[in-house]
Design a protein around this motif. Structure first.
Motif, PDB file in Angstrom:
ATOM      1  N   ILE B  11      26.686  -0.040  48.304  1.00  0.00           N
ATOM      2  CA  ILE B  11      26.144   1.196  47.371  1.00  0.00           C
ATOM      3  C   ILE B  11      26.919   0.702  45.905  1.00  0.00           C
ATOM      4  CG2 ILE B  11      26.516   3.535  46.552  1.00  0.00           C
ATOM      5  CD1 ILE B  11      27.149   4.175  49.631  1.00  0.00           C
ATOM      6  N   ILE B  16      29.934  -1.235  51.709  1.00  0.00           N
ATOM      7  CA  ILE B  16      30.076  -0.191  52.675  1.00  0.00           C
ATOM      8  C   ILE B  16      30.316  -0.432  54.187  1.00  0.00           C
ATOM      9  CG2 ILE B  16      30.046   2.172  53.057  1.00  0.00           C
ATOM     10  CD1 ILE B  16      30.374   1.808  50.081  1.00  0.00           C
ATOM     11  N   PRO B  35      39.660   5.668  59.688  1.00  0.00           N
ATOM     12  CA  PRO B  35      40.270   6.459  58.528  1.00  0.00           C
ATOM     13  C   PRO B  35      39.205   6.783  57.371  1.00  0.00           C
ATOM     14  CG  PRO B  35      40.552   3.883  58.400  1.00  0.00           C
ATOM     15  CD  PRO B  35      40.136   4.318  59.733  1.00  0.00           C
ATOM     16  N   ASN B  36      39.747   7.813  56.728  1.00  0.00           N
ATOM     17  CA  ASN B  36      38.814   8.012  55.676  1.00  0.00           C
ATOM     18  C   ASN B  36      38.082   6.981  54.860  1.00  0.00           C
ATOM     19  OD1 ASN B  36      40.834  11.094  54.597  1.00  0.00           O
ATOM     20  ND2 ASN B  36      38.989  10.978  56.073  1.00  0.00           N
ATOM     21  N   GLY B  37      36.723   7.040  54.544  1.00  0.00           N
ATOM     22  CA  GLY B  37      36.075   5.987  53.623  1.00  0.00           C
ATOM     23  C   GLY B  37      35.866   4.736  54.639  1.00  0.00           C
ATOM     24  N   ALA B  38      35.964   4.762  56.014  1.00  0.00           N
ATOM     25  CA  ALA B  38      35.774   3.643  56.815  1.00  0.00           C
ATOM     26  C   ALA B  38      34.306   3.128  56.784  1.00  0.00           C
ATOM     27  CB  ALA B  38      36.091   3.732  57.987  1.00  0.00           C
ATOM     28  N   GLY B  39      33.527   4.428  56.765  1.00  0.00           N
ATOM     29  CA  GLY B  39      32.034   4.271  56.636  1.00  0.00           C
ATOM     30  C   GLY B  39      31.246   4.812  57.648  1.00  0.00           C
ATOM     31  N   LYS B  40      31.920   5.893  58.525  1.00  0.00           N
ATOM     32  CA  LYS B  40      31.448   6.484  59.729  1.00  0.00           C
ATOM     33  C   LYS B  40      30.180   7.419  59.205  1.00  0.00           C
ATOM     34  CE  LYS B  40      35.501   8.811  60.153  1.00  0.00           C
ATOM     35  NZ  LYS B  40      36.100   8.392  59.157  1.00  0.00           N
ATOM     36  N   SER B  41      30.550   8.261  58.293  1.00  0.00           N
ATOM     37  CA  SER B  41      29.341   8.902  57.859  1.00  0.00           C
ATOM     38  C   SER B  41      28.072   8.228  57.321  1.00  0.00           C
ATOM     39  CB  SER B  41      29.506   9.922  56.683  1.00  0.00           C
ATOM     40  OG  SER B  41      30.592  10.833  57.085  1.00  0.00           O
ATOM     41  N   THR B  42      28.357   6.876  56.814  1.00  0.00           N
ATOM     42  CA  THR B  42      27.235   6.045  56.181  1.00  0.00           C
ATOM     43  C   THR B  42      26.403   5.581  57.596  1.00  0.00           C
ATOM     44  OG1 THR B  42      28.569   5.517  54.368  1.00  0.00           O
ATOM     45  CG2 THR B  42      26.850   4.066  54.865  1.00  0.00           C
ATOM     46  N   GLN B  82      28.013  15.654  57.495  1.00  0.00           N
ATOM     47  CA  GLN B  82      29.509  16.329  57.311  1.00  0.00           C
ATOM     48  C   GLN B  82      29.621  17.178  56.347  1.00  0.00           C
ATOM     49  OE1 GLN B  82      31.920  12.803  56.395  1.00  0.00           O
ATOM     50  NE2 GLN B  82      33.881  14.196  56.100  1.00  0.00           N
ATOM     51  N   GLU B 161      31.924  15.037  62.297  1.00  0.00           N
ATOM     52  CA  GLU B 161      32.875  16.050  62.344  1.00  0.00           C
ATOM     53  C   GLU B 161      32.655  17.214  62.536  1.00  0.00           C
ATOM     54  OE1 GLU B 161      35.754  15.308  59.201  1.00  0.00           O
ATOM     55  OE2 GLU B 161      35.356  13.356  58.798  1.00  0.00           O
ATOM     56  N   HIS B 194      38.305  13.108  63.876  1.00  0.00           N
ATOM     57  CA  HIS B 194      39.357  12.816  63.217  1.00  0.00           C
ATOM     58  C   HIS B 194      40.683  13.022  64.304  1.00  0.00           C
ATOM     59  CE1 HIS B 194      38.408  10.975  59.609  1.00  0.00           C
ATOM     60  NE2 HIS B 194      37.874  12.022  59.098  1.00  0.00           N
TER      61      HIS B 194
HETATM   62  N1  LIG Z   1      27.049   7.660  47.036  1.00  0.00           N
HETATM   63  C1  LIG Z   1      28.381   6.898  46.902  1.00  0.00           C
HETATM   64  N2  LIG Z   1      28.504   6.261  45.862  1.00  0.00           N
HETATM   65  C2  LIG Z   1      29.507   5.273  45.972  1.00  0.00           C
HETATM   66  N3  LIG Z   1      30.274   5.097  47.119  1.00  0.00           N
HETATM   67  C3  LIG Z   1      30.075   6.109  47.961  1.00  0.00           C
HETATM   68  C4  LIG Z   1      28.807   6.706  48.136  1.00  0.00           C
HETATM   69  N4  LIG Z   1      28.827   7.179  49.502  1.00  0.00           N
HETATM   70  C5  LIG Z   1      29.934   6.765  50.131  1.00  0.00           C
HETATM   71  N5  LIG Z   1      30.816   6.005  49.521  1.00  0.00           N
HETATM   72  C6  LIG Z   1      31.730   5.081  49.999  1.00  0.00           C
HETATM   73  O1  LIG Z   1      31.548   4.507  50.973  1.00  0.00           O
HETATM   74  C7  LIG Z   1      32.618   4.461  51.802  1.00  0.00           C
HETATM   75  C8  LIG Z   1      32.279   4.998  53.085  1.00  0.00           C
HETATM   76  O2  LIG Z   1      32.055   6.288  53.025  1.00  0.00           O
HETATM   77  P1  LIG Z   1      31.727   7.112  54.353  1.00  0.00           P
HETATM   78  O3  LIG Z   1      31.373   8.838  53.949  1.00  0.00           O
HETATM   79  O4  LIG Z   1      30.872   6.681  54.997  1.00  0.00           O
HETATM   80  O5  LIG Z   1      33.197   7.442  54.870  1.00  0.00           O
HETATM   81  P2  LIG Z   1      33.668   8.013  56.275  1.00  0.00           P
HETATM   82  O6  LIG Z   1      34.024   7.097  57.069  1.00  0.00           O
HETATM   83  O7  LIG Z   1      32.480   9.262  56.734  1.00  0.00           O
HETATM   84  O8  LIG Z   1      35.034   9.040  55.818  1.00  0.00           O
HETATM   85  P3  LIG Z   1      35.431  10.420  55.861  1.00  0.00           P
HETATM   86  O9  LIG Z   1      36.391  10.369  56.934  1.00  0.00           O
HETATM   87  O10 LIG Z   1      36.352  10.616  54.835  1.00  0.00           O
HETATM   88  O11 LIG Z   1      34.324  11.393  56.276  1.00  0.00           O
HETATM   89  C9  LIG Z   1      33.528   5.295  51.134  1.00  0.00           C
HETATM   90  O12 LIG Z   1      34.570   4.326  50.668  1.00  0.00           O
HETATM   91  C10 LIG Z   1      32.915   5.847  49.923  1.00  0.00           C
HETATM   92  O13 LIG Z   1      33.701   6.045  48.928  1.00  0.00           O
END
Ligand SMILES: Nc1ncnc2c1ncn2[C@@H]1O[C@H](COP(=O)(O)OP(=O)(O)OP(=O)(O)O)[C@@H](O)[C@H]1O
Ligand SMILES: [Mg+2]
Lengths: 313, 252
Positions: B11, B16, B35-42, B82, B161, B194
């Motif tokens: 991104i 990511i 952990p938060n920001g690991a990329g699970k939602s992506t 989420q 989640e 989580h």
């Molecule tokens: N639109 C965006 N612009 C910039 N960075 C993004 C964007 N969307 C996601 N990210 C980054 O991508 C990384 C992965 O995000 P993601 O939402 O997949 O994490 P996650 O594992 O689901 O975290 P959480 O447990 O907090 O839900 C994070 O570092 C986030 O900051």
């Protein structure tokens, strides 16, 4: 629901009957013919603006943005002016109104798809950015059009000038047949999209996961909006808050999220407001006020109320 | 089966996800942790074709998500996001009803109405059916969103989640229902969790994601070890036992 539609339909019938007959003197055939044409024009314009607004609100996912607030009709006036300048330059100023309108419509379609297609196509459109962009577009288009209008040949100007201000009293009759056909086609297209629009209203991600081709539906609906805005702007000029007013009224009366209800409902409400309003202006106030001003005033107040009250979703 | 092959995602230039390559077998519950920001939602967003795939290939039940028509996929795959907000103002019943859209395309039949009532029943929402979603409490709204996903009735279900905002009774009920759907109906469920204890008890397989890479994957007991969890989250984790259950101690 059926009962509410019935009431709206009755309201429109009553307003139309009053519009056609109130204060009529002399040759009835002639009067009805004349007023009937104007009634048709009002209904076409009302339906066009109402449906365009409901569609646009669904696509943008909020109740404050309308095509006019986003500068759609200002864009039309700008294109109209630019076309007048270009055509005038080629000595084509006397082109038939229908052909001129066809060209304007094509231009608006292209511009609207390029501009609003990208703006609304983002996966998570940012409302504040959209409103600001729309306001800036609107002001930009309006001032550009005004600037051009000051530059051009007075003959061309006469053609454009009538288009740059809202008016419901003198609707150009030469465009009415074409406009009616176009509006009917656009309304038909909107109606065929109604179920998909219900899903689109949930937001992009929901629409995609429920199997709606978001991009395709968005573009289709934008084409419909562009056609409807072109028609209404060509017929009565830019009216900023009318669509907002009737869409909000329709929601208030019908309290339903389905487009199968909202689209015809908003069109009915728009017809009632325009026809009843014009009857009042002509028969009661004897043209001492204009409907455009009254509608803009009421709609503007509503817009303020919505902006101040809403959590800006 | 969900096949994820060599998927990378950036991104704005920032990586990511990097070279994600996993196969999630058909049937059963797979927990996605990290952990938060690991990329699970992506990752879930890519599988559910909500984000455009930049590199690699993803197939769900043999359907390439980049090429299969979206309405075909909607009958195979459902996702709960989420941040599951809805733009429109809807009643709970109408919202859940939208879950049936892929099947009826705007013309709901008796079977669709039954499915909606069943979903409302399943998530304890029957008394809230006529309420507007924006008037619900956080947990009630979360259950309504889950019910909508559930009503879609797909073989593959992605839940990001789903336990957010749920009280312990509703959280347990949801996990038990997922377990039942996997066991009795052969559904394939991927769920981001989580609270690792839920993964320990309900998941068949676990995928651990960290910094956009797969840090651990395998059957739940293999991944749920003190060293693996501690390094995955970068925080000390201890395992204990209560009766026959493994308990993950991570809060004290
Ligand atoms: N639109 C965006 N612009 C910039 N960075 C993004 C964007 N969307 C996601 N990210 C980054 O991508 C990384 C992965 O995000 P993601 O939402 O997949 O994490 P996650 O594992 O689901 O975290 P959480 O447990 O907090 O839900 C994070 O570092 C986030 O900051
Ligand atoms: Mg997440």
């Amino acid at each position: 629901m059926r009962a509410r539609f019935l009431w709206l339909g009755l309201g429109l019938l009553l307003a139309s009957a009053l519009f056609l007959t109130l204060g009529a003197r002399g040759d009835w055939g002639f009067v009805l013919m004349l007023r009937g044409t104007r009634l048709l024009a009002l209904l076409v314009v009302g339906a066009a603006m109402a449906v365009a607004t409901v569609l646009f609100q669904t696509l943008s996912g909020n109740r404050i943005l309308t095509p006019s607030v986003m500068g759609f009709d200002a864009l039309f006036v700008l294109l109209q002016t630019m076309l007048a300048v270009t055509l005038g330059g080629f000595g084509l100023a006397s082109l038939p109104a229908q052909i001129r309108f066809g060209l304007e419509l094509a231009l608006l379609l292209a511009a609207a798809l390029a501009l609003f297609g990208t703006l609304l196509g983002q996966s998570r459109p940012d409302l504040h950015r959209m409103i600001l962009t729309g306001l800036i577009f609107g002001v930009l288009f309006r001032s550009l059009a005004g600037f051009l209008q000051r530059l051009i040949d007075p003959n061309d100007f006469a053609i454009v000038q009538s288009a740059a201000f809202a008016r419901f009293n003198a609707i150009p009759a030469d465009l009415l047949a074409l406009s009616t056909v176009l509006t009917l086609a656009a309304l038909g297209a909107a109606w065929s999209l109604r179920h998909r629009l219900d899903v689109m209203a949930l937001g992009r991600d929901h629409a995609v996961s429920l199997g709606v081709d978001h991009r395709r539906t968005l573009l289709l609906a934008l084409v419909v909006v562009a056609v409807l805005v072109s028609v209404s702007t060509a017929l009565v000029g830019p009216v900023t808050f009318f669509g907002l007013l009737v869409a909000a009224l329709a929601q208030l009366v019908l309290r339903d999220h389905r487009h199968a209800v909202l689209l015809p409902g908003a069109a009915l409400v728009a017809g009632i407001v325009l026809v009843a309003g014009q009857t009042l202006v002509e028969r009661v106030f004897h043209l001492s006020i204009t409907l455009a001003v009254a509608v803009e005033f009421a709609g503007g107040l509503l817009f303020l109320a919505l902006v101040l009250r809403s959590p800006a979703r | 089966m969900i096949e994820i092959r060599q998927v990378s995602h950036r991104i704005g230039g920032t990586p990511i996800l990097s070279d994600i390559d996993v196969t999630i077998p058909k049937g059963g519950i797979t927990a996605l942790i990290g952990p938060n920001g690991a990329g699970k939602s992506t990752l879930l967003g890519l599988v559910a074709r909500l984000e455009r795939l930049q590199a690699g290939r993803i197939a769900v039940d043999g359907l390439d998500v980049a090429r299969t028509p979206t309405d075909r996929l909607a009958r195979t795959l459902a996702i709960l996001r989420q941040d599951g907000t809805v733009a429109a103002r809807l009643t709970v019943r109408d919202l859940v009803g939208f879950g049936r859209y892929p099947h009826h395309k705007g013309w709901p039949g008796p079977a669709d109405r039954d499915a909606v009532e069943e979903a409302l029943e399943a998530f304890d929402l029957a008394p809230l059916g006529t309420r507007f979603v924006d008037t619900l409490s956080g947990g009630q709204r979360q259950r309504a969103m889950v019910a909508m996903t559930y009503a879609q009735g797909t073989d593959y279900i992605l839940l990001d989640e789903p336990l957010n905002n749920l009280d312990l009774a509703h959280a347990r009920a949801l996990m038990q229902r997922l377990r039942g759907m996997a066991d009795r109906h052969g559904r394939t469920i991927v769920v981001v969790l989580h609270e690792v204890n839920y993964a320990a008890h309900y998941a068949d397989r676990i995928i651990g994601l960290r910094d956009g890479r797969i840090a651990a994957q395998g059957p739940a007991p293999e991944v749920l070890t003190e060293p693996t969890l501690s390094s995955l989250f970068g925080s000390p984790v201890r395992l204990g036992r209560v009766g026959e259950h493994t308990v993950v101690l991570h809060h004290a």
